[in-house]
Design a protein around this motif. Structure first.
Motif, PDB file in Angstrom:
ATOM      1  N   CYS A 136       0.833  -1.197   0.000  1.00  0.00           N
ATOM      2  CA  CYS A 136       0.000   0.000   0.000  1.00  0.00           C
ATOM      3  C   CYS A 136       0.874   1.255   0.000  1.00  0.00           C
ATOM      4  N   ASN A 137       1.891   1.275   0.857  1.00  0.00           N
ATOM      5  CA  ASN A 137       2.828   2.400   0.918  1.00  0.00           C
ATOM      6  C   ASN A 137       3.516   2.593  -0.428  1.00  0.00           C
ATOM      7  N   PHE A 138       3.947   1.469  -0.997  1.00  0.00           N
ATOM      8  CA  PHE A 138       4.647   1.511  -2.283  1.00  0.00           C
ATOM      9  C   PHE A 138       3.750   2.125  -3.353  1.00  0.00           C
ATOM     10  N   LEU A 139       2.495   1.676  -3.385  1.00  0.00           N
ATOM     11  CA  LEU A 139       1.561   2.201  -4.385  1.00  0.00           C
ATOM     12  C   LEU A 139       1.331   3.687  -4.186  1.00  0.00           C
ATOM     13  N   LEU A 140       1.273   4.113  -2.916  1.00  0.00           N
ATOM     14  CA  LEU A 140       1.042   5.530  -2.629  1.00  0.00           C
ATOM     15  C   LEU A 140       2.189   6.383  -3.165  1.00  0.00           C
ATOM     16  N   ILE A 141       3.417   5.891  -2.973  1.00  0.00           N
ATOM     17  CA  ILE A 141       4.574   6.636  -3.464  1.00  0.00           C
ATOM     18  C   ILE A 141       4.448   6.848  -4.970  1.00  0.00           C
ATOM     19  N   HIS A 142       3.945   5.800  -5.654  1.00  0.00           N
ATOM     20  CA  HIS A 142       3.853   5.904  -7.104  1.00  0.00           C
ATOM     21  C   HIS A 142       2.604   6.630  -7.571  1.00  0.00           C
ATOM     22  N   ALA A 143       1.564   6.649  -6.710  1.00  0.00           N
ATOM     23  CA  ALA A 143       0.331   7.324  -7.104  1.00  0.00           C
ATOM     24  C   ALA A 143       0.444   8.827  -6.903  1.00  0.00           C
ATOM     25  N   ALA A 144       1.372   9.233  -6.045  1.00  0.00           N
ATOM     26  CA  ALA A 144       1.502  10.658  -5.745  1.00  0.00           C
ATOM     27  C   ALA A 144       1.894  11.421  -7.003  1.00  0.00           C
ATOM     28  N   PRO A 145       1.363  12.640  -7.102  1.00  0.00           N
ATOM     29  CA  PRO A 145       1.739  13.445  -8.255  1.00  0.00           C
ATOM     30  C   PRO A 145       3.240  13.748  -8.212  1.00  0.00           C
ATOM     31  N   GLY A 146       3.883  13.654  -9.348  1.00  0.00           N
ATOM     32  CA  GLY A 146       5.317  13.974  -9.398  1.00  0.00           C
ATOM     33  C   GLY A 146       6.182  12.736  -9.346  1.00  0.00           C
ATOM     34  N   ASP A 147       7.469  12.970  -9.239  1.00  0.00           N
ATOM     35  CA  ASP A 147       8.494  11.949  -9.287  1.00  0.00           C
ATOM     36  C   ASP A 147       8.536  11.143  -7.983  1.00  0.00           C
ATOM     37  N   GLY A 191      15.902   1.744  -7.858  1.00  0.00           N
ATOM     38  CA  GLY A 191      15.764   1.182  -9.197  1.00  0.00           C
ATOM     39  C   GLY A 191      14.580   1.764  -9.937  1.00  0.00           C
ATOM     40  N   LEU A 192      14.408   3.081  -9.843  1.00  0.00           N
ATOM     41  CA  LEU A 192      13.200   3.701 -10.395  1.00  0.00           C
ATOM     42  C   LEU A 192      13.126   3.626 -11.918  1.00  0.00           C
ATOM     43  N   LEU A 221       9.150  -2.865  -6.495  1.00  0.00           N
ATOM     44  CA  LEU A 221       8.389  -3.308  -5.327  1.00  0.00           C
ATOM     45  C   LEU A 221       9.242  -4.246  -4.480  1.00  0.00           C
ATOM     46  N   TRP A 222       9.953  -5.150  -5.169  1.00  0.00           N
ATOM     47  CA  TRP A 222      10.797  -6.113  -4.476  1.00  0.00           C
ATOM     48  C   TRP A 222      11.897  -5.405  -3.685  1.00  0.00           C
ATOM     49  N   ILE A 223      12.529  -4.402  -4.320  1.00  0.00           N
ATOM     50  CA  ILE A 223      13.573  -3.632  -3.641  1.00  0.00           C
ATOM     51  C   ILE A 223      13.000  -2.928  -2.412  1.00  0.00           C
ATOM     52  N   TYR A 224      11.820  -2.337  -2.599  1.00  0.00           N
ATOM     53  CA  TYR A 224      11.176  -1.601  -1.515  1.00  0.00           C
ATOM     54  C   TYR A 224      10.827  -2.545  -0.355  1.00  0.00           C
ATOM     55  N   LEU A 225      10.257  -3.705  -0.708  1.00  0.00           N
ATOM     56  CA  LEU A 225       9.878  -4.693   0.298  1.00  0.00           C
ATOM     57  C   LEU A 225      11.078  -5.133   1.131  1.00  0.00           C
ATOM     58  N   LYS A 226      12.183  -5.448   0.398  1.00  0.00           N
ATOM     59  CA  LYS A 226      13.389  -5.900   1.095  1.00  0.00           C
ATOM     60  C   LYS A 226      13.856  -4.824   2.068  1.00  0.00           C
ATOM     61  N   THR A 236      13.898  -5.088   6.345  1.00  0.00           N
ATOM     62  CA  THR A 236      15.126  -4.986   7.142  1.00  0.00           C
ATOM     63  C   THR A 236      15.124  -3.674   7.928  1.00  0.00           C
ATOM     64  N   LEU A 237      13.895  -3.144   8.121  1.00  0.00           N
ATOM     65  CA  LEU A 237      13.684  -1.928   8.901  1.00  0.00           C
ATOM     66  C   LEU A 237      14.346  -0.693   8.303  1.00  0.00           C
ATOM     67  N   ASP A 238      14.610  -0.749   6.992  1.00  0.00           N
ATOM     68  CA  ASP A 238      15.081   0.447   6.320  1.00  0.00           C
ATOM     69  C   ASP A 238      13.849   1.187   5.802  1.00  0.00           C
ATOM     70  N   LEU A 239      13.383   2.172   6.567  1.00  0.00           N
ATOM     71  CA  LEU A 239      12.145   2.853   6.209  1.00  0.00           C
ATOM     72  C   LEU A 239      12.421   4.133   5.421  1.00  0.00           C
ATOM     73  N   GLY A 240      13.619   4.265   4.927  1.00  0.00           N
ATOM     74  CA  GLY A 240      13.932   5.463   4.163  1.00  0.00           C
ATOM     75  C   GLY A 240      14.722   6.459   4.992  1.00  0.00           C
ATOM     76  N   PHE A 241      14.959   7.602   4.374  1.00  0.00           N
ATOM     77  CA  PHE A 241      15.822   8.602   4.986  1.00  0.00           C
ATOM     78  C   PHE A 241      15.091   9.936   5.004  1.00  0.00           C
ATOM     79  N   SER A 242      15.068  10.582   6.162  1.00  0.00           N
ATOM     80  CA  SER A 242      14.426  11.881   6.227  1.00  0.00           C
ATOM     81  C   SER A 242      15.435  12.952   5.819  1.00  0.00           C
ATOM     82  N   HIS A 243      15.203  13.506   4.630  1.00  0.00           N
ATOM     83  CA  HIS A 243      16.130  14.505   4.127  1.00  0.00           C
ATOM     84  C   HIS A 243      16.114  15.756   4.996  1.00  0.00           C
ATOM     85  N   ARG A 244      14.918  16.055   5.537  1.00  0.00           N
ATOM     86  CA  ARG A 244      14.767  17.243   6.377  1.00  0.00           C
ATOM     87  C   ARG A 244      15.602  17.161   7.640  1.00  0.00           C
ATOM     88  N   GLN A 245      15.542  15.973   8.277  1.00  0.00           N
ATOM     89  CA  GLN A 245      16.201  15.837   9.572  1.00  0.00           C
ATOM     90  C   GLN A 245      17.569  15.182   9.454  1.00  0.00           C
TER      91      GLN A 245
END
Lengths: 328, 278
Positions: free
Chosen positions: A27-38, A63-64, A72-77, A81-90
């Motif tokens: 669901c999260n993965f789909l949202l990232i792709h459904a969002a307007p923009g890159d 691997g965009l 999806l596979w890359i995102y799932l992996k 492994t608890l890699d939820l991304g990186f907050s560029h702001r913080q």
């Protein structure tokens, strides 16, 4: 429940929980792709905030330019492994941010939940013993009131009364700023700060549990096994505790499981009102900064919390109710 | 119809709720007449307490009229409540009807899908949806609809399941009526009362959700809403209590009215149940 069946039951529930968590990641993965923009700018945070090199690095990492299922596979992996991304702001990994805020949220929701269920069940049981009296009507009125009041507004009104007008309790934060405390003083200080937020979050559910307990206790009290217990000469207090209340707890447990998601959602609002340093407040700050990586991480973590809580209520239900069979 | 009204009237709370609801509807219909100026315009000095400088409910930090904000906000709250409920009904009734009528694997798959949406923390999901699709009245309605259809699907499925084995439905099947036609003309009309009761409660929840989203700053930036008013009053609650108290009361009264009307509808549509409760 027959305890030998417990492992099978547990395995079935765990499998179900795993499927739900997997679905949330998708669901999260789909949202990232459904969002307007890159998608890269969604992962990075608000577009414009991240520089080109960082975006290019993200595109590479996720691997965009590859087919969707590979992405999806890359995102799932990553998530598993608890890699939820990186907050560029913080400038910190999302999981680090969430980890730091989790204890505060667990303390708040846990306190609110225990307060709501203990007080709610007690009040509901009292109301059931005195049907139609003033205490009974009072609970109905309280429940109706809290059903209709926005949670954040209750919080603000409590701040207005207890912090601004009466000056009894602090209105924000988790501990006093600028004072050094030790030992018990720290606990007391946190407890003081916790009181209003926990009350705000707990009051609504208190009303819900009180109503539910009242209704089911009245229903159960009429059934034959209760009459049998009385006829056997079981003392009245024990009849109520061991026979009526134990059975009346079943719907309350089910409901607590269903409501877990709402409790977490409510925590976001309460933490915003009281500047409570939990993941709800983290989500609010991420919202202001349009830091989507953090928001997606918060959604994932709160969902896992709810799934875990549901697992516990399922098990509790099986323990309390001997009729539940060990099938998925 | 007269019978329905008589039973509805017997629930005193429901009548009170209906009166409040009519008042709120009137307020939102006449907002432009009562407060012809835009609620975003400065109307008085900042932070005027209620009753001063012609400000019935005081003015906010930019001298805007709180009463005007509440009147104009009523429109948005009711609109969002009604439209998002309609959208949720569309999703819920469709999925519930298909699940209940088709049965088997379709039913199983749709119910798992529904369960998933009931498990995830719905408010957090709504926040995420509005944030990602950028705040606008459209994305807010969409997000509220997406998180509030599951109960409808469950209720409709249960109704359809109990109705589809009834004789009049079997008769229609034997006559060779198409499944869709049977659903639309025979089954759903008979499942209407629980749907009606549920939708009045859903409008109430939708209004609460919308106000919470606006409170967090996820409201449509061009529209004055109750949640926005409270959010704006939050940081100045020490000097201007009226800024957060009155919009909150407006939400409370409207949602309470809808809940009361819902109970009245339930009594009026299920007379047997109502008598048992009394």
């Amino acid at each position: 429940m027959d305890l030998t069946r417990l492992p099978g039951f547990l395995a079935a529930r765990l499998a179900k929980a795993a499927v739900v968590i997997l679905a949330i990641v998708v669901c999260n993965f789909l949202l990232i792709h459904a969002a307007p923009g890159d998608p890269a700018s969604v992962i990075a945070g608000q577009s414009g905030a991240a520089d080109e090199r960082f975006l290019a690095q993200l595109r590479e990492q996720f691997g965009l330019d590859r087919p969707l299922h590979v992405q999806l596979w890359i995102y799932l992996k990553g998530v598993l492994t608890l890699d939820l991304g990186f907050s560029h702001r913080q400038q910190l990994p999302v999981w680090t941010l969430i980890q730091a805020r989790l204890p505060a949220t667990l303390l708040l929701t846990g306190t609110a939940f225990v307060f709501a269920i203990v007080t709610g069940v007690t009040l509901g049981a009292l109301a059931a013993r005195r049907v139609g009296r003033w205490a009974d009507s009072l609970i109905t009125v309280i429940a109706l009131t809290f059903y209709a009041t926005p949670l954040f507004w209750i919080g603000l009104m409590l701040v207005l009364v207890f912090s601004v007008w009466l000056e009894w309790l602090p209105s924000f934060g988790m501990s006093s700023v600028g004072v050094e405390l030790h030992g018990m003083a720290v606990v007391l200080d946190v407890a003081q700060h916790l009181l209003l937020p926990a009350l705000t979050l707990g009051l609504f559910y208190l009303a819900v549990y009180a109503r539910l307990t009242r209704a089911t206790m009245l229903e159960v009290a009429d059934q034959d096994f209760v009459k049998t217990a009385r006829a056997k000469g079981v003392p009245e207090g024990r009849v109520l505790r061991a026979h009526v209340l134990r059975n009346a707890m079943l719907p309350v447990i089910t409901f607590a499981g269903i409501q877990a998601g709402q409790l977490v959602g409510g925590a976001i609002l309460v933490e915003t009102v009281f500047a409570w340093p939990g993941i709800g407040r983290l989500a609010f700050d991420a919202l202001l900064a349009r830091d989507y990586a953090v928001l997606l991480g918060v959604f994932f973590c709160t969902s896992v919390m709810v799934v875990a809580f549901n697992l516990v209520t399922d098990l509790l239900y099986a323990v309390v109710d001997p009729r539940v069979e060990a099938v998925g | 119809m007269m019978d329905f009204w008589r039973r509805f009237r017997r629930n005193r709370g429901a009548v009170v709720g209906l009166c409040i609801l009519v008042l709120v509807l009137l307020l939102s219909a006449t907002a432009s007449l009562l407060f012809p100026d835009s609620p975003w315009d400065m109307a008085a000095a900042p932070f005027m307490p209620p009753g001063e400088m012609g400000m019935l409910l005081g003015s906010d930090s930019l001298g805007r009229d709180v009463a005007a904000g509440i009147a104009h906000g009523a429109r948005i709250s009711l609109l969002v409540g009604a439209v998002s409920t309609a959208a949720a009904l569309l999703i819920g009734v469709t999925l519930g009807a298909i699940a209940g009528y088709a049965g088997g694997i379709v039913d199983d798959a749709l119910m798992r899908f529904t369960e998933f949406f009931q498990t995830i923390p719905s408010f957090v999901f709504a926040i995420l949806l509005v944030a990602i699709f950028s705040p606008s009245i459209g994305s807010i309605v969409f997000a509220i609809a997406v998180v509030s259809w599951p109960p409808v699907a469950r209720v409709v499925r249960a109704e359809v399941l109990s109705l589809r084995s009834r004789e009049f439905v079997q008769a229609a099947e034997v006559l060779g009526k198409a499944p869709l036609a049977i659903l639309l003309t025979d089954v759903l009309p008979n499942a209407l009362s629980p749907i009606i009761v549920l939708s009045s409660l859903m409008v109430a929840t939708a209004i609460l959700t919308e106000s919470a989203l606006s409170f967090l700053g996820l409201g449509d930036p061009n529209l004055m809403t109750w949640g926005f008013l409270i959010g704006a009053g939050r940081s100045v609650i020490r000097i201007a209590w009226w800024m957060s108290v009155f919009p909150g009361l407006a939400i409370f009264l409207t949602v309470l009215a809808l809940n009361l009307v819902g109970e009245g509808l339930s009594d009026a549509l299920n007379p047997r149940l109502a008598r048992r409760r009394a």
